[in-house]
Write a protein that holds these residues in place. Structure first.
Motif, PDB file in Angstrom:
ATOM      1  N   MET D 293      -1.317  33.804  59.807  1.00  0.00           N
ATOM      2  CA  MET D 293      -1.398  35.259  59.880  1.00  0.00           C
ATOM      3  C   MET D 293      -0.854  35.756  61.213  1.00  0.00           C
ATOM      4  SD  MET D 293      -5.210  35.565  58.212  1.00  0.00           S
ATOM      5  CE  MET D 293      -5.760  34.053  59.025  1.00  0.00           C
ATOM      6  N   SER D 294      -0.300  36.933  61.209  1.00  0.00           N
ATOM      7  CA  SER D 294       0.239  37.501  62.431  1.00  0.00           C
ATOM      8  C   SER D 294      -0.896  37.761  63.416  1.00  0.00           C
ATOM      9  CB  SER D 294       1.000  38.794  62.131  1.00  0.00           C
ATOM     10  OG  SER D 294       0.171  39.715  61.461  1.00  0.00           O
ATOM     11  N   SER D 295      -0.567  37.561  64.692  1.00  0.00           N
ATOM     12  CA  SER D 295      -1.574  37.717  65.746  1.00  0.00           C
ATOM     13  C   SER D 295      -1.442  39.044  66.471  1.00  0.00           C
ATOM     14  CB  SER D 295      -1.415  36.583  66.758  1.00  0.00           C
ATOM     15  OG  SER D 295      -0.176  36.740  67.453  1.00  0.00           O
ATOM     16  N   GLY D 296      -0.391  39.777  66.177  1.00  0.00           N
ATOM     17  CA  GLY D 296      -0.106  41.006  66.912  1.00  0.00           C
ATOM     18  C   GLY D 296       0.987  40.796  67.952  1.00  0.00           C
ATOM     19  N   GLN D 297       1.250  39.554  68.297  1.00  0.00           N
ATOM     20  CA  GLN D 297       2.369  39.242  69.184  1.00  0.00           C
ATOM     21  C   GLN D 297       3.677  39.287  68.395  1.00  0.00           C
ATOM     22  OE1 GLN D 297       1.139  35.359  71.259  1.00  0.00           O
ATOM     23  NE2 GLN D 297       1.816  36.716  72.880  1.00  0.00           N
ATOM     24  N   PRO D 298       4.805  39.337  69.111  1.00  0.00           N
ATOM     25  CA  PRO D 298       6.076  39.248  68.378  1.00  0.00           C
ATOM     26  C   PRO D 298       6.155  37.966  67.551  1.00  0.00           C
ATOM     27  CG  PRO D 298       6.480  39.968  70.619  1.00  0.00           C
ATOM     28  CD  PRO D 298       5.014  39.595  70.546  1.00  0.00           C
ATOM     29  N   VAL D 299       6.620  38.113  66.332  1.00  0.00           N
ATOM     30  CA  VAL D 299       6.860  36.957  65.469  1.00  0.00           C
ATOM     31  C   VAL D 299       8.233  36.398  65.837  1.00  0.00           C
ATOM     32  CG1 VAL D 299       7.208  36.191  63.082  1.00  0.00           C
ATOM     33  CG2 VAL D 299       5.425  37.885  63.622  1.00  0.00           C
ATOM     34  N   VAL D 300       8.277  35.113  66.184  1.00  0.00           N
ATOM     35  CA  VAL D 300       9.512  34.514  66.698  1.00  0.00           C
ATOM     36  C   VAL D 300       9.871  33.271  65.897  1.00  0.00           C
ATOM     37  CG1 VAL D 300      10.646  33.493  68.701  1.00  0.00           C
ATOM     38  CG2 VAL D 300       8.979  35.333  69.026  1.00  0.00           C
ATOM     39  N   ALA D 301      11.092  33.222  65.409  1.00  0.00           N
ATOM     40  CA  ALA D 301      11.568  32.036  64.685  1.00  0.00           C
ATOM     41  C   ALA D 301      12.971  31.677  65.148  1.00  0.00           C
ATOM     42  CB  ALA D 301      11.564  32.311  63.176  1.00  0.00           C
ATOM     43  N   ARG D 302      13.294  30.416  65.015  1.00  0.00           N
ATOM     44  CA  ARG D 302      14.655  29.944  65.299  1.00  0.00           C
ATOM     45  C   ARG D 302      15.181  29.181  64.097  1.00  0.00           C
ATOM     46  NH1 ARG D 302      12.504  29.989  69.836  1.00  0.00           N
ATOM     47  NH2 ARG D 302      11.441  28.035  69.380  1.00  0.00           N
ATOM     48  N   VAL D 303      16.486  29.301  63.871  1.00  0.00           N
ATOM     49  CA  VAL D 303      17.094  28.762  62.664  1.00  0.00           C
ATOM     50  C   VAL D 303      18.353  27.992  63.033  1.00  0.00           C
ATOM     51  CG1 VAL D 303      17.891  29.359  60.352  1.00  0.00           C
ATOM     52  CG2 VAL D 303      16.347  30.911  61.560  1.00  0.00           C
ATOM     53  N   ALA D 304      18.444  26.745  62.560  1.00  0.00           N
ATOM     54  CA  ALA D 304      19.622  25.923  62.858  1.00  0.00           C
ATOM     55  C   ALA D 304      20.644  26.024  61.727  1.00  0.00           C
ATOM     56  CB  ALA D 304      19.204  24.465  63.041  1.00  0.00           C
ATOM     57  N   PHE D 305      21.869  26.388  62.074  1.00  0.00           N
ATOM     58  CA  PHE D 305      22.961  26.422  61.106  1.00  0.00           C
ATOM     59  C   PHE D 305      23.875  25.232  61.334  1.00  0.00           C
ATOM     60  CE2 PHE D 305      21.416  30.665  60.876  1.00  0.00           C
ATOM     61  CZ  PHE D 305      21.705  31.091  59.590  1.00  0.00           C
ATOM     62  N   LYS D 306      24.188  24.553  60.271  1.00  0.00           N
ATOM     63  CA  LYS D 306      25.129  23.442  60.377  1.00  0.00           C
ATOM     64  C   LYS D 306      26.546  24.002  60.482  1.00  0.00           C
ATOM     65  CE  LYS D 306      26.014  22.683  55.439  1.00  0.00           C
ATOM     66  NZ  LYS D 306      25.858  21.777  54.294  1.00  0.00           N
ATOM     67  N   PRO D 307      27.484  23.201  60.942  1.00  0.00           N
ATOM     68  CA  PRO D 307      28.892  23.628  60.909  1.00  0.00           C
ATOM     69  C   PRO D 307      29.368  23.674  59.465  1.00  0.00           C
ATOM     70  CG  PRO D 307      28.729  21.328  61.597  1.00  0.00           C
ATOM     71  CD  PRO D 307      27.321  21.864  61.526  1.00  0.00           C
ATOM     72  N   THR D 308      30.156  24.673  59.130  1.00  0.00           N
ATOM     73  CA  THR D 308      30.668  24.730  57.765  1.00  0.00           C
ATOM     74  C   THR D 308      31.481  23.469  57.465  1.00  0.00           C
ATOM     75  OG1 THR D 308      32.043  25.928  56.207  1.00  0.00           O
ATOM     76  CG2 THR D 308      32.736  25.988  58.486  1.00  0.00           C
ATOM     77  N   SER D 309      31.413  23.046  56.245  1.00  0.00           N
ATOM     78  CA  SER D 309      32.121  21.831  55.838  1.00  0.00           C
ATOM     79  C   SER D 309      33.559  22.116  55.438  1.00  0.00           C
ATOM     80  CB  SER D 309      31.367  21.172  54.677  1.00  0.00           C
ATOM     81  OG  SER D 309      30.026  20.934  55.047  1.00  0.00           O
ATOM     82  N   SER D 310      33.966  23.365  55.517  1.00  0.00           N
ATOM     83  CA  SER D 310      35.356  23.704  55.215  1.00  0.00           C
ATOM     84  C   SER D 310      36.199  23.516  56.468  1.00  0.00           C
ATOM     85  CB  SER D 310      35.444  25.157  54.736  1.00  0.00           C
ATOM     86  OG  SER D 310      34.749  25.302  53.522  1.00  0.00           O
ATOM     87  N   ILE D 311      36.801  22.356  56.569  1.00  0.00           N
ATOM     88  CA  ILE D 311      37.596  22.018  57.745  1.00  0.00           C
ATOM     89  C   ILE D 311      38.960  21.492  57.314  1.00  0.00           C
ATOM     90  CG2 ILE D 311      35.666  21.550  59.313  1.00  0.00           C
ATOM     91  CD1 ILE D 311      35.771  18.653  58.422  1.00  0.00           C
ATOM     92  N   LEU D 312      39.879  21.459  58.262  1.00  0.00           N
ATOM     93  CA  LEU D 312      41.249  21.102  57.899  1.00  0.00           C
ATOM     94  C   LEU D 312      41.509  19.597  57.875  1.00  0.00           C
ATOM     95  CD1 LEU D 312      43.356  23.924  59.571  1.00  0.00           C
ATOM     96  CD2 LEU D 312      42.636  23.656  57.193  1.00  0.00           C
ATOM     97  N   THR D 313      40.646  18.833  58.526  1.00  0.00           N
ATOM     98  CA  THR D 313      40.834  17.376  58.539  1.00  0.00           C
ATOM     99  C   THR D 313      40.602  16.814  57.126  1.00  0.00           C
ATOM    100  OG1 THR D 313      39.852  17.405  60.732  1.00  0.00           O
ATOM    101  CG2 THR D 313      40.096  15.244  59.654  1.00  0.00           C
ATOM    102  N   PRO D 314      41.496  15.977  56.658  1.00  0.00           N
ATOM    103  CA  PRO D 314      41.290  15.375  55.335  1.00  0.00           C
ATOM    104  C   PRO D 314      40.024  14.514  55.326  1.00  0.00           C
ATOM    105  CG  PRO D 314      43.542  15.029  56.085  1.00  0.00           C
ATOM    106  CD  PRO D 314      42.783  15.558  57.254  1.00  0.00           C
ATOM    107  N   ARG D 315      39.271  14.619  54.230  1.00  0.00           N
ATOM    108  CA  ARG D 315      37.992  13.903  54.127  1.00  0.00           C
ATOM    109  C   ARG D 315      37.941  13.130  52.820  1.00  0.00           C
ATOM    110  NH1 ARG D 315      35.431  13.339  58.445  1.00  0.00           N
ATOM    111  NH2 ARG D 315      33.338  13.725  57.667  1.00  0.00           N
ATOM    112  N   GLU D 316      37.237  12.045  52.854  1.00  0.00           N
ATOM    113  CA  GLU D 316      37.110  11.215  51.660  1.00  0.00           C
ATOM    114  C   GLU D 316      36.064  11.784  50.710  1.00  0.00           C
ATOM    115  OE1 GLU D 316      36.185   7.267  53.095  1.00  0.00           O
ATOM    116  OE2 GLU D 316      38.339   6.836  53.144  1.00  0.00           O
ATOM    117  N   THR D 317      36.407  11.806  49.444  1.00  0.00           N
ATOM    118  CA  THR D 317      35.433  12.276  48.472  1.00  0.00           C
ATOM    119  C   THR D 317      35.828  11.806  47.077  1.00  0.00           C
ATOM    120  OG1 THR D 317      34.153  14.175  47.712  1.00  0.00           O
ATOM    121  CG2 THR D 317      36.526  14.509  47.977  1.00  0.00           C
ATOM    122  N   VAL D 318      35.149  12.310  46.062  1.00  0.00           N
ATOM    123  CA  VAL D 318      35.475  11.967  44.675  1.00  0.00           C
ATOM    124  C   VAL D 318      35.595  13.257  43.876  1.00  0.00           C
ATOM    125  CG1 VAL D 318      34.201   9.795  44.879  1.00  0.00           C
ATOM    126  CG2 VAL D 318      33.096  11.768  43.849  1.00  0.00           C
TER     127      VAL D 318
END
Lengths: 377, 377, 377, 377
Positions: D293-318
């Motif tokens: 429950m909120s305490s009355g203080q500012p609610v603070v969160a941090r969020v990690a974003f990965k690097p997008t996987s759309s890159i120009l280097t050729p990658r192995e896949t199927v």
């Protein structure tokens, strides 16, 4: 939750007012790989469209549905599925409002029409879109019919069909029931002989600027045993909620319904014999539902529609300022909303069944046990 | 979701079989600070308890409820609230099964009793607790009544009361309706004159080893305008689901219900005048619900109960092995399950209203607009 | 919805306070026909039980679970399934509180312990059960572990296992990871060499009357591709909610987690080769989840636990009367709650996966498409 | 439930693919009487719009939002509320896709791009709209931002604001934090000095055809104490789910987050003093949430974003045929998706808070108890 969604795994969320730019719904949870085009939906919408008969509102709406998301077509889907298919992502359906006839709403803008939802809308929200009934308009049922068209794809093999069995005091003769007849007259009557009686009644009602109630019956044939769940997720409880959520509905019954109150246990309990594909019932007082689960018999429900409160006779009421007034509802209205409701009742039934099917498959893996076997089939 | 919960903000989850160690429910979302003791709940359970009359099952269960969580009492709650109060955390209620009479179930263990849920339970799950009806037992309604007792606390000021209005073909004379009468006879009849008629009918049914259906009517007085929501969260749709979820129910109607199909718009639309506290209606064909929201009038519903299928006459059926057999249901059974259902219908109605109240308060802040004012009060 | 349920098709509702008569949960939606005894659940509860080591609370609770509903055993289930099985109806699990040590709570009854939930409980509800933490007690996690034991039955074939990877500043050496090691030490450490370091750290913390945080890692091996759903029903979003709902958790990460912020696309995107049974990944930065759906790789999450706020050092705070006070939390407490949390993290992960499995099966029929085939398998 | 809705009383359902005709959402449960125009929403959409900087995708979409339902304006709303207001009915928001650049998708139509959701979409559904990422496109976040704009109206008085605190390995200096700075640079940085460092890093990444991860921090100031609920409806659990549901997010932490694992109880538990308006905390390691429950203080969160996987280097896949291939993702892509995610993180936070506010008001009537008073205020 919240207030404009229906269903759990097959979940429909609707939106839109009568005189806004459009109305529609989002169908979430639809299985992937089902063939679905706008035409597949349009065919059902056309059945409920106003402007088709003398005794339904003359408002002319093409009710053209667009699929905005959730389907895909490319060479591979054409090859594998034969065309455009659902992808499993939410299907957004939109119907634009094109016949928002310019009109003077000053008379009803602040009045509470008797029998309408004007007063509780005001009491609850303090503000309401009064144009054409706003959110409470019968136009909203277009979204239900559109969703129902998708639901029918999900429960392929199940036939959901409705009929009008009573208009005002005039009930059909059930011994004459002929499903083919329902498409031969504009009233969805399965009894050809009642049609002239209804027409005379409706003509009288229409001339008097009055309205009349009706009863719709719906059945779903081909529902296997085991859909639904005991007690709180009962198939009939979900059906009751779905059908009661249609505007103007005041009662829902399953199978023998209210008549069952007058029966004895011997008359009411459907006896069972063994058929080639499982139990066969000698009657269907249960309406295809036992303990909240489908029995394999046709699922049968009846729905009572009240007469629309939009009538020409002046009626006593009050307005937002608390003044007592007399009000006469003008405009384009159905003398019997129950007629156009048949495709809506079918659609809601299809949605409930689609949801029940997916939930059944989720919990159990699908299929049903048969007598004499310990394997699910 | 899933299958044994009901409600959204006021949410009840039930569990338990007839012949397991106990049954109960968890009431989640109850507001804090409401006085609540086991006695407050017990008083309602005692009203539905079997063994109270000649025409209800003779099974003797004390049905003593325990509150396992969600309440608290200390010096401060005694001072501030007058005793033990709800804390806002989930309230777990448990009723132990003490009269699980040892019995030979071999005859019905593998048979599908006609009119019972045995067959779809088997079809869906492949396994079922057949002792005393298992999960489908009428005992499950004790959990509903317990939850309803908590719900009544939430909607203080609203009176929810039920009556039996029909047993078999015998309907009460509504002109004699007297609520006080319902506690003077063991059938919850509001019409004293019907009581001997019912008794004669029940005696005949009992002697024949048969059973009879019934109709229960419930009303909630004091519900302010604006509870419920348009279309998919309709108060009457939620009521329909809640009441249809009670075992043996085959029909639900609101206000004029199925009769409204025979009415004209003039007969059906309740006219409105201005009272001191807001609109006053000249009739209540709507049953207190317009457009899915309460109108401020009493909310009125009727519920049809089928005759129990546990009868002494041998009936044709099949068993799990696919054999055709004849079955006679022995044991302790009600000739008219509708009688004991009155407190259950009340309880479900109270639960629906408690949920509607909290949801209304959530979305709008609570209260309602009144004609002549632009403030919520 | 409401506030004490978790999951959709596999749905857990918990209840109970630390010093009430009992605590427990209702597991609704469990598939039928799964072998389940109290012992199957007890084995997991015993793993989280307090009183097992020097560095966990000395409160002695047997934590004996009882199954009150939802299972059945007779000759046929013994023959067909080998014993007692789930019936598909709600499973009620109860654990009685037996070690509610009589204690004087006058010091904390009206005080807000820093870092505890006392203050927001008071702010929100105005009343709270302060005995032993009430609803916020770590005892509540027993209900999670019990539910998790049922969930494991639902996802047979999937192995869910957890490890402690950090206590205070001391992280394990991941190159030494050995799952077998986790059962060789009381800290669930997969790295034998860190154990003495942790013990020294914990001893120091314990002597100081202090506490320390920790990080738990969990993995689920054997999850097939396709569980979960895009965007709002993401498997990782559901996991995040489930794990963050455990008391004392302040962070959740999937796969590379926060480290992924520092990576390039080349480092982060797991390359794919073709194996005999479908795609094989050359790394698992994604933690087994792509776009919210399982990829077939192990699902990997890490969870940060804060140090418990129950410490012996006096701390500044206020009480319900608004007075500023100093408070020292006495009593039986863990210096590191993260240690006992490992089985809880496992249990919540199992519940999320069970729900994802059933929902996947509901929408799609189950199974997954494989490259080179147009059939679901 | 189902898979594309979020929230309970304030409930958002989204739909749409990148290359379909449109995308949008339905916001259900919004309180009535809130001033709301398309411009109120557009202002937030403009903040996340692509095409605004060198390091975000060059796709040019006006992202013009239309309100299709749920609002109303007439003379009275202008007088009473100052213009167009919400009516309490569902708000349908639509954004047409206008820049669906014609393109050849043959290369990726049947390939599984590494790090993308292509493979599990195929595994789960067997069919997918691969154009522009389909449903998994970052365009979907426009619907989130639009819903968030409505949510902000619901929680008037609460300020929700985000900042970028890390790009790749480069973290801001928190001692320089200046909220005003976040609007002075295109990276939402609160630390002016890091901007050239980030620009250099991004330039290098862009030239390499690579991508980089990032961390976003969000805070909500002005949240009163008591929002959220213990255990399963925790404010931080709902936040974790909401934020983890954003594409590319791999971690969420609240307050001290993962750092709290390294702290002692003394360091972590925020001490409390009494202020004029209630408790004042001497630190905010808890991130404004205690016990869910909120305490009355500012609610603070941090969020990690990965690097997008759309890159120009050729990658192995199927690919779908099971062939091993090399793939290079061409097209318009962000080197750092975290930058554009700031308004999305804010929007999801606002939605969670709006829902928590309404649920809190539903269960308790709203407001909070304060020390020294026994009244809710």
């Amino acid at each position: 939750m919240s207030h404009n969604s229906f269903g759990h795994l097959f979940r429909v969320t609707t939106w839109g007012e009568s005189h806004g730019p459009a109305l529609g719904c989002v169908v979430d949870g639809c299985p992937p790989g089902l063939k679905l085009t706008a035409e597949d939906i349009q065919v059902w919408l056309d059945k409920r469209r106003p402007g088709q008969g003398k005794f339904v509102t003359q408002r002319q709406e093409p009710d053209a549905v667009r699929i905005l998301s959730g389907v895909f077509e490319d060479d591979r889907t054409r090859e594998q599925f034969g065309g455009q298919v659902t992808t499993g992502t939410p299907i957004s359906l939109m119907i634009e409002n094109v016949d928002q006839r310019s009109k003077d709403y000053s008379e009803i803008a602040r009045a509470f029409r008797p029998g309408h939802a004007d007063w509780p809308y005001f009491a609850k929200y303090g503000v309401r879109d009064y144009r054409g009934g706003g959110r409470a308009s019968a136009r909203e049922t277009a979204a239900r019919v559109a969703a129902g068209a998708v639901a029918r794809k999900v429960i392929e093999g199940v036939t959901v069909r409705g009929a009008l069995v009573q208009i005002g005091p005039h009930k059909i003769d059930r011994s004459r029931w002929d499903w083919d007849e329902t498409t031969n007259n504009p009233y969805w009557s399965p009894d050809a002989r009642i049609v002239p009686v209804w027409e005379e009644h409706l003509e009288k009602i229409r001339k008097a600027g009055s309205s009349t109630g009706a009863v719709v019956e719906v059945e779903a044939v081909g529902v296997p045993a085991g859909w639904g769940a005991p007690l709180y997720g009962k198939l009939d409880a979900e059906l009751a909620a779905a059908l009661m959520s249609i505007n103007a509905v005041k009662g829902v019954e399953i199978g023998a319904g209210f008549e069952s109150a007058e029966l004895t246990g011997e008359e009411n309990a459907d006896q069972i014999r063994m058929g080639n594909d499982g139990p066969i019932f000698l009657s269907n007082k249960a309406g295809g539902v036992l303990g909240g689960m489908s029995s394999g018999q046709p699922v049968v429900a009846r729905v009572a529609f009240k007469p629309t409160s939009s009538i020409l006779t002046p009626r006593e009421t009050v307005n937002e300022d608390g003044q007592e007034i007399e009000l006469r509802t003008k405009g384009r209205h159905d003398p019997c909303v129950g007629i156009r409701a048949v495709p809506v009742v079918e659609a809601m039934t299809a949605c409930v069944l689609a949801d029940a099917f997916l939930r059944h498959r989720g919990q159990t893996g699908g299929g049903a046990f048969r007598p004499g076997s310990s394997e699910r089939a």
